[in-house]
Design a protein around this motif. Structure first.
Motif, PDB file in Angstrom:
ATOM      1  N   HIS A  10      46.228  45.712  41.407  1.00  0.00           N
ATOM      2  CA  HIS A  10      47.182  45.060  40.513  1.00  0.00           C
ATOM      3  C   HIS A  10      46.480  43.926  39.755  1.00  0.00           C
ATOM      4  N   GLU A  11      46.885  43.762  38.496  1.00  0.00           N
ATOM      5  CA  GLU A  11      46.309  42.712  37.662  1.00  0.00           C
ATOM      6  C   GLU A  11      47.403  42.063  36.827  1.00  0.00           C
ATOM      7  N   ILE A  12      47.408  40.736  36.782  1.00  0.00           N
ATOM      8  CA  ILE A  12      48.358  39.985  35.958  1.00  0.00           C
ATOM      9  C   ILE A  12      47.563  39.108  34.997  1.00  0.00           C
ATOM     10  N   MET A  13      47.986  39.087  33.729  1.00  0.00           N
ATOM     11  CA  MET A  13      47.271  38.333  32.704  1.00  0.00           C
ATOM     12  C   MET A  13      48.240  37.498  31.884  1.00  0.00           C
ATOM     13  N   LEU A  14      47.862  36.250  31.623  1.00  0.00           N
ATOM     14  CA  LEU A  14      48.611  35.347  30.744  1.00  0.00           C
ATOM     15  C   LEU A  14      47.653  34.832  29.681  1.00  0.00           C
ATOM     16  N   SER A  15      48.057  34.895  28.415  1.00  0.00           N
ATOM     17  CA  SER A  15      47.193  34.432  27.336  1.00  0.00           C
ATOM     18  C   SER A  15      48.028  33.661  26.314  1.00  0.00           C
ATOM     19  N   TYR A  16      47.504  32.513  25.877  1.00  0.00           N
ATOM     20  CA  TYR A  16      48.250  31.683  24.921  1.00  0.00           C
ATOM     21  C   TYR A  16      47.315  31.176  23.839  1.00  0.00           C
ATOM     22  N   LEU A  17      47.776  31.252  22.582  1.00  0.00           N
ATOM     23  CA  LEU A  17      47.050  30.714  21.433  1.00  0.00           C
ATOM     24  C   LEU A  17      47.775  29.491  20.895  1.00  0.00           C
ATOM     25  N   ARG A  55      43.408  39.394  39.721  1.00  0.00           N
ATOM     26  CA  ARG A  55      43.304  40.793  40.136  1.00  0.00           C
ATOM     27  C   ARG A  55      43.282  40.917  41.660  1.00  0.00           C
ATOM     28  N   GLN A  56      44.159  41.771  42.177  1.00  0.00           N
ATOM     29  CA  GLN A  56      44.175  42.145  43.591  1.00  0.00           C
ATOM     30  C   GLN A  56      43.734  43.604  43.658  1.00  0.00           C
ATOM     31  N   GLN A  57      42.521  43.835  44.131  1.00  0.00           N
ATOM     32  CA  GLN A  57      41.962  45.185  44.129  1.00  0.00           C
ATOM     33  C   GLN A  57      42.143  45.864  45.486  1.00  0.00           C
ATOM     34  N   TRP A  58      42.475  47.157  45.463  1.00  0.00           N
ATOM     35  CA  TRP A  58      42.591  47.985  46.670  1.00  0.00           C
ATOM     36  C   TRP A  58      43.528  47.351  47.699  1.00  0.00           C
ATOM     37  N   VAL A  59      44.745  47.077  47.277  1.00  0.00           N
ATOM     38  CA  VAL A  59      45.729  46.442  48.158  1.00  0.00           C
ATOM     39  C   VAL A  59      45.920  47.299  49.405  1.00  0.00           C
ATOM     40  N   GLY A  60      45.904  46.646  50.561  1.00  0.00           N
ATOM     41  CA  GLY A  60      46.049  47.331  51.832  1.00  0.00           C
ATOM     42  C   GLY A  60      44.761  47.401  52.633  1.00  0.00           C
ATOM     43  N   ILE A  61      43.637  47.071  51.998  1.00  0.00           N
ATOM     44  CA  ILE A  61      42.348  47.066  52.687  1.00  0.00           C
ATOM     45  C   ILE A  61      41.944  45.627  52.977  1.00  0.00           C
ATOM     46  N   SER A  75      48.762  45.323  34.823  1.00  0.00           N
ATOM     47  CA  SER A  75      48.168  46.646  34.933  1.00  0.00           C
ATOM     48  C   SER A  75      48.151  47.093  36.385  1.00  0.00           C
ATOM     49  N   TYR A  76      48.240  48.408  36.553  1.00  0.00           N
ATOM     50  CA  TYR A  76      48.170  49.016  37.885  1.00  0.00           C
ATOM     51  C   TYR A  76      47.111  50.112  37.857  1.00  0.00           C
ATOM     52  N   ASP A  77      46.163  50.051  38.803  1.00  0.00           N
ATOM     53  CA  ASP A  77      45.096  51.043  38.898  1.00  0.00           C
ATOM     54  C   ASP A  77      45.371  51.989  40.063  1.00  0.00           C
ATOM     55  N   TYR A  78      45.227  53.277  39.813  1.00  0.00           N
ATOM     56  CA  TYR A  78      45.355  54.302  40.850  1.00  0.00           C
ATOM     57  C   TYR A  78      43.965  54.896  41.097  1.00  0.00           C
ATOM     58  N   SER A  79      43.486  54.791  42.317  1.00  0.00           N
ATOM     59  CA  SER A  79      42.150  55.280  42.649  1.00  0.00           C
ATOM     60  C   SER A  79      42.082  56.797  42.547  1.00  0.00           C
ATOM     61  N   LEU A  80      41.010  57.294  41.950  1.00  0.00           N
ATOM     62  CA  LEU A  80      40.798  58.727  41.814  1.00  0.00           C
ATOM     63  C   LEU A  80      39.755  59.245  42.798  1.00  0.00           C
TER      64      LEU A  80
END
Length: 315
Positions: free
Chosen positions: A294-301, A58-64, A278-283
């Motif tokens: 931005h968040e990237i997830m990989l999952s394997y079973l 997760r990369q939170q609040w990109v640009g800060i 996923s992409y989060d837009y601050s309110l």
């Protein structure tokens, strides 16, 4: 066990009744928490009845500058004819000059309540390692002695517990994943004094629930909820609604109370391999100063004990 759902719901209200005085530390934030629930509830370990690994960044609040950057990895699976689940979770988070790593082992014991459901009780224990890299701070005066050296690393123990009930179409969980309030005080010589306390008023409380609804053979809806009570903050709710199309594409929307709106996309590349973004837009007013999260997830079973994964695991 006939009334276990009823008892679980009563237990939640007991927890909520004590939340009004909650104080304490913070926990890492994830939009795709539903794909890495073992980090917030140890009873989740082994519930997919296969060896599973998940990586989430997760990369939170990109640009800060100094924004939170979080990476977590978990592995878990069942043992003893699925009666026991075990797992390991590792999380690293960088915020400003602070670098924190958390390592936990989880254990879950499951009881079959009826033909459809299982109830699991989980324990987790581990340690936090925290350091502060003060030499990376830009100062207005050269040679400032307060930032001439880094603060020594501190290691503190922690533990938690959880309850998790699930069927093929429904799940419900309650957990307190971190029960030790690990306040750290810095002395003038750079040493760290640990103030470790275990008080219910300092706990983090999580409640999660989800349900699958098959609308047509090729279309399913999955509403989910996470309630989180964090130190010195209002109770927070994450509301999510996802759609699974042709057993391949996940499309979802999330809302975090007073904070963010999020879009989630997932591809079930194979019955075993899931990729998510996923992409989060601050309110809040913070939206003026960042380009979202931005968040990237990989999952394997993996197949387990000769068993083959023949369909996606929805929870």
């Amino acid at each position: 066990m006939k009334y276990c759902k009823k008892y679980l719901i009563i237990f939640v209200f007991i927890l909520i009744s004590g939340i009004s005085h909650v104080q304490g530390q913070y926990d890492a934030m994830f939009t795709q928490y539903m794909n890495n629930e073992m980090f917030i509830n140890p009873a989740y370990a082994g519930s997919k009845e296969a060896l599973g690994v998940t990586l989430l960044h997760r990369q939170q609040w990109v640009g800060i500058n100094g924004r939170p950057i979080t990476t977590t990895f978990s592995i878990n699976g069942p043992l003893f004819d699925n009666k026991v689940g075990v797992g390991v979770s590792v999380l690293n988070e960088r915020i400003g000059v602070t670098d924190r790593t958390m390592v936990y082992g989880s254990y879950a014991y499951r009881i079959r309540t009826d033909k459809k459901g299982q109830l699991a009780f989980g324990l987790m224990g581990g340690a936090h390692v925290q350091s502060n890299n003060l030499t990376k701070v830009g100062t207005t005066e050269s040679g400032d002695s307060q930032f001439a050296s880094d603060i020594k690393s501190a290691i503190t123990p922690n533990f938690g517990f959880g309850i998790y009930y699930y069927t093929k179409k429904f799940y419900f969980g309650v957990s307190v994943p971190r029960m030790v309030d690990d306040n750290l005080a810095l002395l003038n010589n750079g040493d760290i004094v640990k103030n470790l306390t275990v008080k219910p008023s300092k706990f983090h409380y999580y409640v999660v629930a989800g349900r699958i609804f098959r609308i047509t053979p090729d279309f399913m809806l999955k509403p989910q909820l996470m309630m989180k009570a964090v130190a010195n903050a209002p109770v927070e709710f994450d509301l999510n609604l996802s759609a699974l199309i042709k057993e391949t594409f996940w499309l979802g929307f999330s809302y975090r109370t007073g904070s963010d709106a999020s879009a989630i996309i997932g591809i079930q590349a194979t019955p075993q391999f899931l990729i998510g973004y996923s992409y989060d837009y601050s309110l809040t007013d913070l939206q003026k100063y960042n380009q979202g999260s931005h968040e990237i997830m990989l999952s394997y079973l993996f197949g387990y004990k000769g068993k083959k994964i023949v369909s996606p695991r929805y929870f």
